[in-house]
Design a protein around this motif. Structure first.
Motif, PDB file in Angstrom:
ATOM      1  N   ALA A 124       0.853  -1.190   0.000  1.00  0.00           N
ATOM      2  CA  ALA A 124       0.000   0.000   0.000  1.00  0.00           C
ATOM      3  C   ALA A 124       0.889   1.239   0.000  1.00  0.00           C
ATOM      4  N   THR A 125       0.658   2.136  -0.948  1.00  0.00           N
ATOM      5  CA  THR A 125       1.399   3.385  -1.005  1.00  0.00           C
ATOM      6  C   THR A 125       0.564   4.491  -0.381  1.00  0.00           C
ATOM      7  N   SER A 126       1.232   5.449   0.229  1.00  0.00           N
ATOM      8  CA  SER A 126       0.520   6.524   0.928  1.00  0.00           C
ATOM      9  C   SER A 126      -0.133   7.500  -0.037  1.00  0.00           C
ATOM     10  N   GLY A 127       0.417   7.627  -1.248  1.00  0.00           N
ATOM     11  CA  GLY A 127      -0.124   8.588  -2.199  1.00  0.00           C
ATOM     12  C   GLY A 127       0.156  10.030  -1.835  1.00  0.00           C
ATOM     13  N   ARG A 128       1.076  10.249  -0.907  1.00  0.00           N
ATOM     14  CA  ARG A 128       1.375  11.609  -0.445  1.00  0.00           C
ATOM     15  C   ARG A 128       2.796  12.017  -0.824  1.00  0.00           C
ATOM     16  N   GLY A 129       3.207  11.632  -2.016  1.00  0.00           N
ATOM     17  CA  GLY A 129       4.543  11.983  -2.467  1.00  0.00           C
ATOM     18  C   GLY A 129       4.724  13.468  -2.745  1.00  0.00           C
ATOM     19  N   GLN A 130       3.636  14.163  -3.097  1.00  0.00           N
ATOM     20  CA  GLN A 130       3.710  15.596  -3.351  1.00  0.00           C
ATOM     21  C   GLN A 130       3.592  16.353  -2.031  1.00  0.00           C
ATOM     22  N   PRO A 131       4.459  17.324  -1.799  1.00  0.00           N
ATOM     23  CA  PRO A 131       4.416  18.047  -0.512  1.00  0.00           C
ATOM     24  C   PRO A 131       3.102  18.778  -0.275  1.00  0.00           C
ATOM     25  N   GLU A 132       2.391  19.133  -1.352  1.00  0.00           N
ATOM     26  CA  GLU A 132       1.140  19.877  -1.180  1.00  0.00           C
ATOM     27  C   GLU A 132       0.055  19.071  -0.471  1.00  0.00           C
ATOM     28  N   VAL A 133       0.117  17.750  -0.546  1.00  0.00           N
ATOM     29  CA  VAL A 133      -0.966  16.934   0.011  1.00  0.00           C
ATOM     30  C   VAL A 133      -0.583  16.240   1.319  1.00  0.00           C
ATOM     31  N   ARG A 134       0.601  16.473   1.814  1.00  0.00           N
ATOM     32  CA  ARG A 134       1.057  15.729   2.993  1.00  0.00           C
ATOM     33  C   ARG A 134       0.218  16.015   4.235  1.00  0.00           C
ATOM     34  N   ASP A 135      -0.348  17.209   4.357  1.00  0.00           N
ATOM     35  CA  ASP A 135      -1.135  17.543   5.541  1.00  0.00           C
ATOM     36  C   ASP A 135      -2.626  17.625   5.255  1.00  0.00           C
TER      37      ASP A 135
END
Length: 217
Positions: A124-135
């Motif tokens: 399972a990947t988090s899908g939060r590789g882009q900094p804009e979506v981490r929070d």
């Protein structure tokens, strides 16, 4: 959640950070991005990588039911701390992640117990590789299939290097939703099995911060 709860108790507005995007923005981007035009190269990768995949056939003490059921049990197997340290040292020495080491071990174990050297394991990947979506609060998780061929005559470090390439290639194409990958490569549906992936390897190493909620035990 802790900040919103505390603000409610203290009758104030929650002090939440400003986000560059919202989950609605992400959904709009995904709807635009996940078209056949944008996904053609990614889907071609998965068609090539997962071509002619055969399901895992583990030795079981009961016949597989014709329709998959959710009955089963949970087995927790703690590892000795010293083994965890040795695994981390192995990962550092071979310039790979701890996840890659655990995936290689699982793949080797499955190949030996199924008698099939061609093994597909999911993660399972988090899908939060882009900094804009981490929070951003929302669901970004996706399933990725990892296919590796085990050669018993080679060393474990050689297998580890190949698993590393498998992981890097798969994660480079992780944006394709798993159901789209299944539709592209899994033509025969079997109600007794999960499509493509029947074993998952997930390393949950996210740091856990303590949550303090006022006036609540």
């Amino acid at each position: 959640f802790a900040e919103c709860y505390t603000a409610h108790v203290e009758h104030r507005v929650p002090a939440l950070p400003d986000l560059p995007i919202t989950y609605r923005d992400y959904a709009a981007w995904q709807r635009h991005h996940l078209t056949d035009h944008h996904l053609s190269d990614h889907l071609d990768y998965w068609r090539t990588t997962l071509a002619d995949v055969t399901p895992l056939t583990l030795p079981t003490d009961h016949p597989r039911p014709p329709v998959r059921r959710s009955t089963g049990a949970t087995l927790t197997l703690p590892l000795p701390p010293e083994l965890g340290i040795r695994l981390r040292h192995l990962a550092q020495d071979q310039d790979v992640t701890l996840f890659t080491v655990l995936l290689a071990v699982t793949t080797l174990w499955l190949a030996r117990h199924t008698g099939n050297p061609d093994v597909v394991v999911g993660t399972a990947t988090s899908g939060r590789g882009q900094p804009e979506v981490r929070d951003v609060v929302g669901f970004f998780v996706n399933t990725v299939a990892l296919r590796t061929r085990v050669e018993e005559r080679e060393s474990f470090t050689a297998l580890l290097a190949r698993v590393r390439e498998t992981v890097l290639g798969a994660f480079a194409h992780e944006d394709v939703p798993f159901d789209r990958v299944v539709d592209a490569v899994w033509t025969h549906r079997d109600p007794s099995r999960n499509p493509l992936v029947e074993v998952m390897v997930v390393l949950d190493n996210t740091p856990q911060r303590p949550i303090t909620l006022p006036d609540l035990t």
